[in-house]
Design a protein around this motif. Sequence first.
Motif, mmCIF file in Angstrom:
data_model
loop_
_atom_site.group_PDB
_atom_site.id
_atom_site.type_symbol
_atom_site.label_atom_id
_atom_site.label_comp_id
_atom_site.label_asym_id
_atom_site.label_seq_id
_atom_site.Cartn_x
_atom_site.Cartn_y
_atom_site.Cartn_z
ATOM 1 N N GLU A 75 9.604 1.892 6.566
ATOM 2 C CA GLU A 75 9.927 2.360 5.499
ATOM 3 C C GLU A 75 9.782 1.391 4.580
ATOM 4 O O GLU A 75 9.686 1.820 3.289
ATOM 5 C CB GLU A 75 11.204 3.135 5.685
ATOM 6 C CG GLU A 75 11.178 4.419 6.312
ATOM 7 C CD GLU A 75 10.164 5.561 6.050
ATOM 8 O OE1 GLU A 75 10.433 5.624 4.577
ATOM 9 O OE2 GLU A 75 9.579 6.118 6.534
ATOM 10 N N CYS A 76 10.566 0.398 4.708
ATOM 11 C CA CYS A 76 10.345 -0.819 3.973
ATOM 12 C C CYS A 76 9.053 -1.413 3.398
ATOM 13 O O CYS A 76 8.934 -1.602 2.136
ATOM 14 C CB CYS A 76 11.210 -2.075 4.331
ATOM 15 S SG CYS A 76 12.996 -1.903 4.438
ATOM 16 N N ALA A 77 8.301 -1.492 4.380
ATOM 17 C CA ALA A 77 6.703 -1.716 4.180
ATOM 18 C C ALA A 77 6.120 -0.774 3.149
ATOM 19 O O ALA A 77 5.529 -0.969 2.268
ATOM 20 C CB ALA A 77 6.043 -2.159 5.357
ATOM 21 N N THR A 78 6.377 0.538 3.264
ATOM 22 C CA THR A 78 5.710 1.613 2.636
ATOM 23 C C THR A 78 6.242 1.555 1.071
ATOM 24 O O THR A 78 5.676 1.585 0.050
ATOM 25 C CB THR A 78 6.080 2.881 3.165
ATOM 26 O OG1 THR A 78 5.702 2.976 4.520
ATOM 27 C CG2 THR A 78 5.576 4.174 2.169
ATOM 28 N N ILE A 79 7.521 1.310 1.057
ATOM 29 C CA ILE A 79 8.333 1.078 -0.252
ATOM 30 C C ILE A 79 7.814 0.091 -1.091
ATOM 31 O O ILE A 79 7.338 -0.074 -2.224
ATOM 32 C CB ILE A 79 9.948 1.124 -0.295
ATOM 33 C CG1 ILE A 79 10.428 2.367 0.377
ATOM 34 C CG2 ILE A 79 10.455 0.741 -1.600
ATOM 35 C CD1 ILE A 79 11.847 2.335 0.904
ATOM 36 N N LEU A 139 2.658 0.391 -8.091
ATOM 37 C CA LEU A 139 3.240 0.568 -9.621
ATOM 38 C C LEU A 139 3.357 -0.367 -10.397
ATOM 39 O O LEU A 139 2.936 -0.330 -11.651
ATOM 40 C CB LEU A 139 4.728 1.171 -9.212
ATOM 41 C CG LEU A 139 5.495 1.242 -10.510
ATOM 42 C CD1 LEU A 139 4.766 2.888 -11.125
ATOM 43 C CD2 LEU A 139 6.980 1.847 -10.143
ATOM 44 N N LEU A 140 3.464 -1.706 -9.914
ATOM 45 C CA LEU A 140 3.345 -2.800 -10.875
ATOM 46 C C LEU A 140 1.881 -3.254 -11.291
ATOM 47 O O LEU A 140 1.645 -3.370 -12.634
ATOM 48 C CB LEU A 140 3.942 -4.098 -10.118
ATOM 49 C CG LEU A 140 3.812 -5.480 -10.802
ATOM 50 C CD1 LEU A 140 4.792 -5.408 -11.614
ATOM 51 C CD2 LEU A 140 4.338 -6.556 -9.898
ATOM 52 N N VAL A 141 0.999 -2.906 -10.385
ATOM 53 C CA VAL A 141 -0.373 -3.228 -10.968
ATOM 54 C C VAL A 141 -0.867 -1.925 -12.005
ATOM 55 O O VAL A 141 -1.527 -2.231 -12.725
ATOM 56 C CB VAL A 141 -1.318 -2.945 -9.719
ATOM 57 C CG1 VAL A 141 -2.773 -2.613 -10.178
ATOM 58 C CG2 VAL A 141 -1.183 -4.065 -8.927
ATOM 59 N N ILE A 142 -0.515 -0.777 -11.838
ATOM 60 C CA ILE A 142 -0.593 0.407 -12.778
ATOM 61 C C ILE A 142 0.117 -0.191 -14.123
ATOM 62 O O ILE A 142 -0.565 0.091 -15.004
ATOM 63 C CB ILE A 142 -0.335 1.654 -12.144
ATOM 64 C CG1 ILE A 142 -1.099 1.947 -11.083
ATOM 65 C CG2 ILE A 142 -0.547 2.699 -13.243
ATOM 66 C CD1 ILE A 142 -0.730 3.426 -10.319
ATOM 67 N N THR A 143 1.209 -0.451 -13.846
ATOM 68 C CA THR A 143 2.067 -0.642 -15.285
ATOM 69 C C THR A 143 1.385 -1.928 -15.836
ATOM 70 O O THR A 143 1.346 -1.832 -17.214
ATOM 71 C CB THR A 143 3.354 -1.160 -14.782
ATOM 72 O OG1 THR A 143 4.018 0.049 -14.330
ATOM 73 C CG2 THR A 143 4.156 -1.537 -16.046
#
Length: 91
Positions: A61-65, A72-76
């Motif tokens: 789960e941590c790897a997925t998050i 999200l950082l790349v898109i931003t």
Amino acid sequence: MVKKTKSRRSGRPRLSEAQLEAYRQRRALLAEGAARDAGPTAAGAEPAAVHATSWGRVDEECATIRSDLIRLLVITAFLFAILAALTFVLN
């Protein structure tokens, strides 16, 4: 006149056969996963303590998050680059 229902001895709700079968399958999968995780390791090393929740293993789960946050950082960053480029072009 209001019809009264009989009170049950246990407060648990009644389950259908499909719900019971799904419960049995989940229990079998959890038991199988626990047996697989508790298997022998290479060179007799202790396996890392990994917590499992109803959603899955915590490390997965941590790897997925983490991957979602990086995406999200790349898109931003891409959107800020477009915004900066449009600011120079339109001024």
